[in-house]
Motif scaffolding. Structure first.
Motif, PDB file in Angstrom:
ATOM      1  N   VAL A   1       0.951  -1.142   0.108  1.00 36.41           N
ATOM      2  CA  VAL A   1       0.002   0.209   0.232  1.00 36.41           C
ATOM      3  C   VAL A   1       0.758   1.157  -0.074  1.00 36.41           C
ATOM      4  O   VAL A   1       1.640   1.425   0.777  1.00 36.41           O
ATOM      5  N   GLU A   2       0.871   2.053  -0.998  1.00 40.47           N
ATOM      6  CA  GLU A   2       1.310   3.430  -1.099  1.00 40.47           C
ATOM      7  C   GLU A   2       0.205   4.350  -0.240  1.00 40.47           C
ATOM      8  O   GLU A   2      -0.512   4.892  -0.799  1.00 40.47           O
ATOM      9  N   ASN A   3       0.825   4.708   1.101  1.00 46.35           N
ATOM     10  CA  ASN A   3       0.077   5.084   1.957  1.00 46.35           C
ATOM     11  C   ASN A   3       0.295   6.443   1.989  1.00 46.35           C
ATOM     12  O   ASN A   3       1.301   7.059   2.790  1.00 46.35           O
TER      13      ASN A   3
ATOM     14  N   GLY B   1      -2.355   8.687   3.320  1.00 49.48           N
ATOM     15  CA  GLY B   1      -3.385   9.428   4.101  1.00 49.48           C
ATOM     16  C   GLY B   1      -4.485   9.992   3.326  1.00 49.48           C
ATOM     17  O   GLY B   1      -5.274  10.768   4.172  1.00 49.48           O
ATOM     18  N   CYS B   2      -4.342  10.112   1.913  1.00 49.20           N
ATOM     19  CA  CYS B   2      -5.368  10.794   1.553  1.00 49.20           C
ATOM     20  C   CYS B   2      -5.820  10.111   0.037  1.00 49.20           C
ATOM     21  O   CYS B   2      -5.007   9.305  -0.486  1.00 49.20           O
ATOM     22  N   TYR B   3      -6.951  10.544  -0.580  1.00 49.73           N
ATOM     23  CA  TYR B   3      -7.301   9.977  -1.825  1.00 49.73           C
ATOM     24  C   TYR B   3      -6.840  11.042  -2.845  1.00 49.73           C
ATOM     25  O   TYR B   3      -7.050  11.904  -3.148  1.00 49.73           O
ATOM     26  N   GLY B   4      -5.496  10.967  -3.492  1.00 50.22           N
ATOM     27  CA  GLY B   4      -4.867  11.551  -4.172  1.00 50.22           C
ATOM     28  C   GLY B   4      -5.489  11.769  -5.478  1.00 50.22           C
ATOM     29  O   GLY B   4      -5.931  12.875  -5.772  1.00 50.22           O
ATOM     30  N   LEU B   5      -6.155  10.899  -6.370  1.00 55.07           N
ATOM     31  CA  LEU B   5      -6.326  10.933  -7.492  1.00 55.07           C
ATOM     32  C   LEU B   5      -7.901  11.744  -7.662  1.00 55.07           C
ATOM     33  O   LEU B   5      -8.339  12.455  -8.384  1.00 55.07           O
TER      34      LEU B   5
HETATM   35 MG    MG Z   1      -3.819   7.507  -0.972  1.00 58.77          MG
END
Ligand code: MG
Ligand code: TPP
Ligand code: TPP
Ligand code: SF4
Ligand code: SF4
Ligand code: MG
Lengths: 351, 613, 613, 351
Positions: free
Chosen positions: D136-138, D140-144
């Motif tokens: 998991v590339e974590n 802490g947010c929804y980048g896309l």
């Molecule tokens: Mg993310």
């Protein structure tokens, strides 16, 4: 199980503080198999609500799909109930709780319903510390679809199919705890007094109260080699510490030796008295200790029951949201409609 | 050589940029300034499904005549993206104009003789005047707005006024942008004079009050006005800004003095949970809704069936994007029509509303909540990326004086107290297929019932009796008949209803359809659908016209399927006009397909351009 | 007074019992014994959605003439369930028979004069001879089988032979059951003689070899024969036994000598995961499938869209039950047709296969895998609870000599090595809309590609270009045309194709349709659909018949929607005949609706019973 | 980070044991934001696969949807990849693994993709001990989707939106461990050498190898008050113990003081050398100790990185299933078709 005699008196013989009788808390006739653990859980819920003077119509009952999920129909006939879809009870309950913060919410699920299809919603309900009682009637199998292993079936456990479970069995208490639940307990449908105490505590608690209740499936998973059978449960239970729930109505004066009993205040004014067991018992809100205790018990092939974790400080979802005190479903157009002036203003901003 | 284009208030500007460079505010500034001058505009943001570094286009159609659909070609291109420069350059119409960043030289082969070139050293001008690196990049975008203003002869103060509104409270930003505007403006004046470009913008006294707003903002605000208190959602382009707008307007309009909220917005763990929450809230008597797009609708199928069968109100906004699967998340389509109408296994049908502009989006939310409450069923508000995420010209949002919430058939504590007969949750006492519901907690011993997605009798008791099951399914069909009387009627948008040719469209296909029609010199009627199920005038319209065409933005003619299926119409009577490449439907696509159909059906018409040619 | 019914090999027996009492094996014993005597039977198990204590019925139609659909009324009832006794009693046809447990006396009001009563002390007989409590209950069921044998004049040894097969290896059980059979048989002989009942079973020499098998078993076995190696599923009635059958047959037929498996069966965490796993397996070149029912199909919508768009084969068995939502999980319906055909948001279509009996179920799996591999798309095998869970009379399962798996267009290592052009995963080199795929790990440097549900070009590279998107969507339509040539043709099941009246049906509606037709004395043709999309003869059939009726088991005439939509047929041309109460469609329901339609369309026909009356 | 100098020699300059160059392991040009942590993870994967002599075409790459889920396109161009749907990568990978047990499977997900919509599938993939690397590339947010908080956003962390996270942040390592994963590690995209070592270990391991990699989103969640920013990660990392991965090809002779280093044999013959840190460091396969260490670090506001748990004994799904050695997708009609005699036999049984 109770180590302090209850000193709560009923106003009239057979009726509770609201003047209601036990029968006012019952539900429709159960259609479960004779001897199914789930029916005992329903009875314990009836008992706890009756003794807690819960107003039956101020309860919302939720469930998913399964034998366990049928049970909300078998208690509290004067409450509204919602038997939703498989594994999605937590979201339906979440919406209802958002819509009216004033009711008591009881969600009943099964180990299939929660640990497989419902795992995501379960973890997120815990994470939001939803103000509800979430109870899993855990029989290690899919009763309603005829006995397949569920994800809580323990490695090596053998159900009626005769095949030993080959995968790791999930511990729902540990997962709830690891996901942010503020109350975590485990019990056994055959231990009514402990279960009733836990239920009362959960009802008095504000926040996500998770109870994992071993509730044997007599038809498909009550074999000698099943770890979710009546016999196995009776023989492998360790109790984390007896507890006594003292409702807020009753003034109590109890004698106990300092250090032996831990006292916790709950949101509704009730008090909880906990016997401390063993010298390495951590504080009730020590997550690391609670997890360690659970995992140690599991490694030793034991089942740790009782109140395993309690954090009365963790804000519930409404507190986090800063929702107004009036339930949202009680707000009418007067309170909700922002008015035509505001609309004109917004139109002006867009031109 | 082609003569340079010349037009006043009738042309298309395109700005080709790189995403993540902050061009959005400069672009919006331009479009809003034109609009503030009273000239109708239709800006369309064409952006990639990524965050930084890929091509993005901002296309602004300017049309005094009100042609605000996508035209499909470009009169003047601002080309500042090296990746797409070649293609952008090629796209300029013969006679058109090309503005580029002359900080670096344009490659040799950019040598079209049929267009006019404007080199403006955007980067250099910005670099000369601003020190902060990020600001330099941002403001180089504002420089081209200044340059365009000079070319089009726009009033710079008008733009600066707009600037002040846009950045209200951020004086430093206003000053820097004003300077950037001047830089671009002055450079063009100095190097190209004020008359070199044949495209001009002349301010107008607008005939009526208009606003420029995205559909999603109007939907979010509509939900606030409609009394929604619970919003559960999961992020997905292009619907995210519905939730954002709802939350932002609630924060402004729905908090008590000490900051407590008369609403709750929950970012759910996924779309299944979002709809589950909405169902729970509505079951409990609070108006709740969600907004999503295609993949979310797919995931919600089981819950749609539950809400249909258990008869729980729910409002779902579907901002459609190009499918199937992940498809093209940042492109527009009307391709979830069929699934939305019949979502779920088993026999199910759901009402759909199709607003066409922000004012209708606003009203659609009130209509959707009233309909959901009255019919006790999920209602979908169907828009698309084009309307949802682009600023659309619209009549102002309006709430009719005295319109009050219709919460439908709900027995409250008093009504329950006074009830003499036995309460039956699924008892059709009024004959309209809709039974009375109760909210949890209302009354100590009357009205409680058990909601379920399994078969039950009229008193909500579980049963597997065949007759009880059929009885219930047939009542749901009666309810569907009632719903037909509750949805908005289709509207005649053009013509007098007496033409031989009838076009049917819905949602964002309206503007281009109207523009296409104006190119034909025969009478044509245009009917716009506003809801499913269909109002009676839809069947009448089809029956009355010799040639009927249905314009929609999907491959499989999905609305046609609904029309044929629900109105029992022979499919051959409805000619599909389809567009599904992910871009908003252009008028010329419609016109071409109309021509073909008319030719095929033996109707001889010339469109006006043919006549002119 | 009504004369007692009298019939040889043409009647309906119903056993009304309580579930969880182990009646299933006794009931099966009876039906199988009749069948073993060469007499056609159609047993139907009507059970509740719970595990113990609720009413359950076992209805056996016995018909030498081969009328094996549900008839809808009862000639002889075995009433051993106190809860439903009253209703069961009322259901017996005038002239019929009622067998009950006379251990307790029948209440006074059970006093119909138009039927014959047989009291047999089932419980007492069992209690007298068996000591174990659980065994007593189980064997009291076998006692009524013995009693029925005596009434119908059946050969007791035949039944005992069947018993030995059923409990092979469990001698103790065989002996106990044989004793119970004798008890019932002897009691009836002693108290009622051998001629009291007018219903008789006479053994036959069967015209052709037949088997009795559930559809689900045949589907599971079909998957084994079709080369499926991965099965991922989630328990749901009525599809669970497909997985169970697949696993059981694999255990028997697909293990190495030392017990290693040439297959993998995974109980997934839900239906989304199940289809995800199937897609992963097929993507990797292994044949994988799942089996589910309505709620699962609803949950799978997003994955259906992915498989359609990314072009990954997948086989999904849909054993339909009564919807919508949880509906009636133990009742039958054909109500997922529309959703299955168009599952997912966006423009999507999926091929469906409709087997009608176990032999076809077996073949349908091979067809489905071949079609999925060839067309690189998900294929659904559509059955229902009736066929899936009941034992159906059928021709033996057959695999044509030499039929080999069609894995479709796959480039293996050698083919890749020899490839001279650039490999394009979505390049339509053959013009049939189907491109060549490669399996992971095949070749070190050729043929690798990136699968996605987002728009891509012909070489599988990500793109948002409108033309690439449309190009792909149009190729998928071309592929759909190819699929039409690959699916099984509709078959003419009755008539010569020259009648004025044409009936269309599919799946489990066939038998009752044929029976209904035989009641009319005008020529009628019956066409059975076997697949979606439709073979060319379907449109021809509709065109050739003056009155066309479509028989199906759902409320909304879902197959009619597909016909109208895909074949461009005026809906008015197809009259729906619908049944949707959860019970298998009976012949008389069809006949009544046919009468009504014929009357409405002005065709005067009498059905034979009217003539006879 | 490596405390033992690698003694692995390349056969020719710039090529690995297979004669392949680093460029043979690269992918398409990244379209992520400049500076995005995810690109560093891709680079580490390239590095690890190159150094491990992984045959590029014998790898299956999987992902869900998100910026992170785009990355399988940016490494190993000669592998087949499958960018599936949001949150459902684990199931697609499960099916592929069942279909061919011989490839190396790499699944890349995001914290939105795994901790929200994908939670159920994630937990069940761990529970089945699927033989794959799940990373998991974590951030802490929804980048896309432009920066919304994900469920791993820590309480109080502030992203670009400016609003502090108000809910409990899920710890994916703890959840993986509690669900049955046999390898659990955490790293930081900015610590390439640790990450590469962990990746190699995960690749050599047979079973579910879960890596939670803090991978900052420079566009939406790299603010000073974010706990998933570059600065915060650099300042709050505790290392659980340095590790050195020794590939099976290399003969090793190392000097180390007894008791200081733990040696673990991996399935492919490689060895792992672990430095023991602190006196309370438990055995690598002590689940309770590992959870306690993680939870303690979290309580202290620290991030514990490194190899946190490893159980090389736990059977993977194919072992549990007793699947034949030949990959299922390699079996042809000859091996799969049971024959016409068997069919006749079955027909006879049904009549
Ligand atoms: Mg993310
Ligand atoms: C979407 C969906 N999938 C499958 C089912 C079938 N189903 C009904 S109950 C059940 C499992 C119930 O198990 P559990 O929750 O443990 O309840 P129990 O019966 O053991 O109390 C399943 C899989 C369903 N109803 N819906
Ligand atoms: C079913 C569905 N819902 C929502 C989305 C929209 N969506 C795309 S990416 C994403 C979140 C990605 O977050 P994460 O996994 O953390 O990846 P990141 O971009 O942060 O690397 C969402 C919600 C989708 N594609 N599909
Ligand atoms: S099947 Fe099992 S879980 Fe279901 S009612 Fe019977 S005993 Fe209970
Ligand atoms: S938005 Fe964030 S996660 Fe996505 S590419 Fe940019 S920096 Fe990376
Ligand atoms: Mg269970």
């Amino acid at each position: 199980m109770s180590f302090i005699a209850p000193n709560f008196r009923h106003p009239e013989q057979g009726a509770n503080g609201l003047g209601l009788r036990r029968s006012d808390y019952e539900g429709a006739l159960s259609t479960l198999c004779a001897g199914c653990g789930h029916d005992s859980v329903s009875a314990a819920i009836v008992q706890a609500c009756f003794e807690m003077d819960v107003e039956p119509h101020r309860v919302g009952k939720f469930s998913g799909i399964g034998c366990s999920s049928k049970t909300p129909n078998y208690f509290l006939n004067h409450s509204h109930g919602f038997n939703s879809v498989h594994g999605r009870m937590p979201s339906v309950a979440t919406g209802a709780i958002l819509g009216n913060r004033d009711l008591l919410y009881i969600g009943i699920s099964g180990d299939g319903d929660t640990a497989s299809i419902g795992m995501g919603q379960f973890i997120h309900a815990a994470r939001r510390n939803l103000d509800m009682l979430y109870l899993v009637e855990n029989n290690g199998c899919y009763g309603l679809t005829k006995g397949q292993d569920s994800a809580t079936a323990d490695l090596g456990s053998v159900s009626k199919t005769g095949v030993a479970t080959e995968l790791y069995g999930l511990d729902l208490c540990a997962l709830a705890l690891q996901s942010g639940a503020s109350l975590v307990g485990r019990s056994f449908s055959g231990d009514k007094s402990q279960l009733v105490q836990l239920l009362k505590t959960a009802i008095a608690h504000r926040g996500f109260a998770f109870l994992d209740v071993i509730s044997p499936c007599v038809t498909f998973n009550n074999t000698p080699a099943s770890t979710k059978s009546y016999d196995y449960a009776r023989e492998h239970i360790d109790v984390a510490g007896a507890l006594d729930f003292v409702p807020h109505q009753s003034a109590i004066e109890i004698d106990y030796a300092e250090g032996e009993v831990q006292k916790v205040h709950l949101h509704d004014g009730s008090e909880l008295l906990l016997e401390k067991v063993g010298k390495d018992a951590g504080a009730l809100d020590d997550k690391t200790a609670a997890l360690a205790a659970m995992n140690r018990a599991q490694d030793a092939g034991r089942m740790l029951t009782g109140l395993l974790y309690l954090d009365t400080e963790l804000p519930d979802l409404h507190t986090v949201n800063r929702t107004v005190a009036t339930p949202l479903n009680q707000l009418g157009q007067d309170e909700l409609f922002p008015g035509l002036d505001a609309l004109e203003q917004i139109n002006a901003e867009q031109s | 050589m082609t003569a340079p284009l010349s037009a006043v208030n009738e042309f298309v500007v395109c700005i080709a940029n790189v995403n993540g460079t902050g061009s959005a505010s400069a672009n919006a500034l331009f479009a809003k300034a034109v609009f503030a001058g009273g000239v109708p505009v239709a800006p369309k943001n064409i952006f990639p499904s990524n965050i930084q570094g890929l091509p993005t286009w901002f296309e602004v159609r300017i049309s005094e005549a009100g042609h605000l659909g996508r035209r499909g070609d470009i009169d003047i291109m601002v080309g500042v993206n090296a990746q797409s420069l070649e293609a952008d350059y090629a796209q300029v119409r013969p006679g058109g104009y090309f503005l580029y960043d002359s900080t670096k030289q344009l490659p040799q082969h950019f040598a079209r003789e049929d267009i006019t070139h404007y080199g403006v050293p955007l980067t250099a001008l910005s670099a000369d005047h601003f020190s902060d690196m990020r600001q330099r990049q941002l403001l180089s975008n504002t420089v081209y707005v200044g340059a365009l203003a000079a070319l089009f002869g726009m009033d710079l103060d008008r733009i600066k006024g707009q600037l002040a509104r846009q950045f209200a409270g951020k004086e430093r930003l206003i000053d820097a942008n004003a300077l950037a505007l001047d830089l671009g403006h002055d450079y063009v004046r100095q190097h190209y004079g004020s008359d070199s470009c044949g495209l001009k913008i002349r301010e107008l006294e607008p005939a009526s009050e208009r606003i420029l707003m995205t559909g999603n903002s109007a939907l979010g605000l509509g939900a606030v006005y409609a009394g929604a208190t619970v919003m559960a959602w999961y992020p997905i382009t292009p619907s995210t800004s519905v939730a954002e707008a709802f939350e932002a307007y609630c924060r402004r309009l729905r908090r008590t003095e000490d900051g407590e909220k008369r609403y709750a917005v929950i970012q759910a763990e996924d779309e299944l949970a979002a709809l589950g929450m909405v169902i729970g809230a509505n079951w409990n008597g609070a108006r709740g809704f969600t907004a999503t797009s295609g993949p979310g609708i797919s995931l919600m199928n089981e819950f749609f069936g539950l809400a249909y069968f258990a008869e729980v109100p729910a409002v779902v906004v579907n901002v459609q994007r190009a499918g199937p699967s992940t498809g093209m998340p940042t492109r527009t389509q009307q391709s979830d029509v069929l699934l939305s109408a019949y979502a779920s296994h088993g026999d199910t049908k759901h009402p759909l509303l199709f607003p066409s502009d922000p004012a209708e989006c606003f009203t659609a939310m009130a209509d959707a909540f009233d309909l959901a409450d009255r019919a006790q069923t999920p209602v979908l508000v169907m828009v698309d990326l084009d309307l949802g995420m682009n600023e659309y010209l619209s009549a102002p949002l309006a709430w009719p004086e005295g319109r009050s919430y219709d919460r439908g058939k709900v027995l409250d504590a008093d009504a329950l107290e006074n009830l003499s007969e036995r309460y039956g949750r699924y008892l059709d006492v009024d004959g309209d297929g809709i039974a009375w519901r109760t909210w949890p907690g209302s009354h100590p011993d009357k009205g409680a019932f058990f909601t379920r997605g399994t078969s039950r009798d009229r008193y909500a008791a579980y049963t597997e009796r065949s007759e009880a099951y059929s009885d219930n399914m047939e009542r749901l069909l009666r309810k569907w008949e009632t719903i037909k009387t509750l949805v908005p009627e289709a509207t005649l948008e053009h013509g007098d209803g007496e033409a031989e040719i009838g076009l049917i469209c819905y949602g964002t296909s309206l503007l281009s359809t109207l523009e296409a029609v104006r190119g034909f010199d025969v009478p044509i009627d245009v009917l716009r659908l506003r809801a499913f199920p269909f109002s009676p005038n839809v069947g009448e319209f089809i029956a009355r016209h010799r040639t009927v065409m249905l314009i929609e933005q999907n491959r499989d003619a999905q609305m046609r399927t609904l029309l044929v299926n629900e109105l029992e119409i022979a499919p051959g009577l409805i000619h599909p006009v389809l567009h599904y490449d992910g871009m908003p439907i252009p008028a010329n696509t419609i016109a071409e397909q109309m021509q073909r159909i008319l030719r095929r059906t033996g109707i001889q018409v010339l469109d006006k351009e043919d006549v002119a040619a």
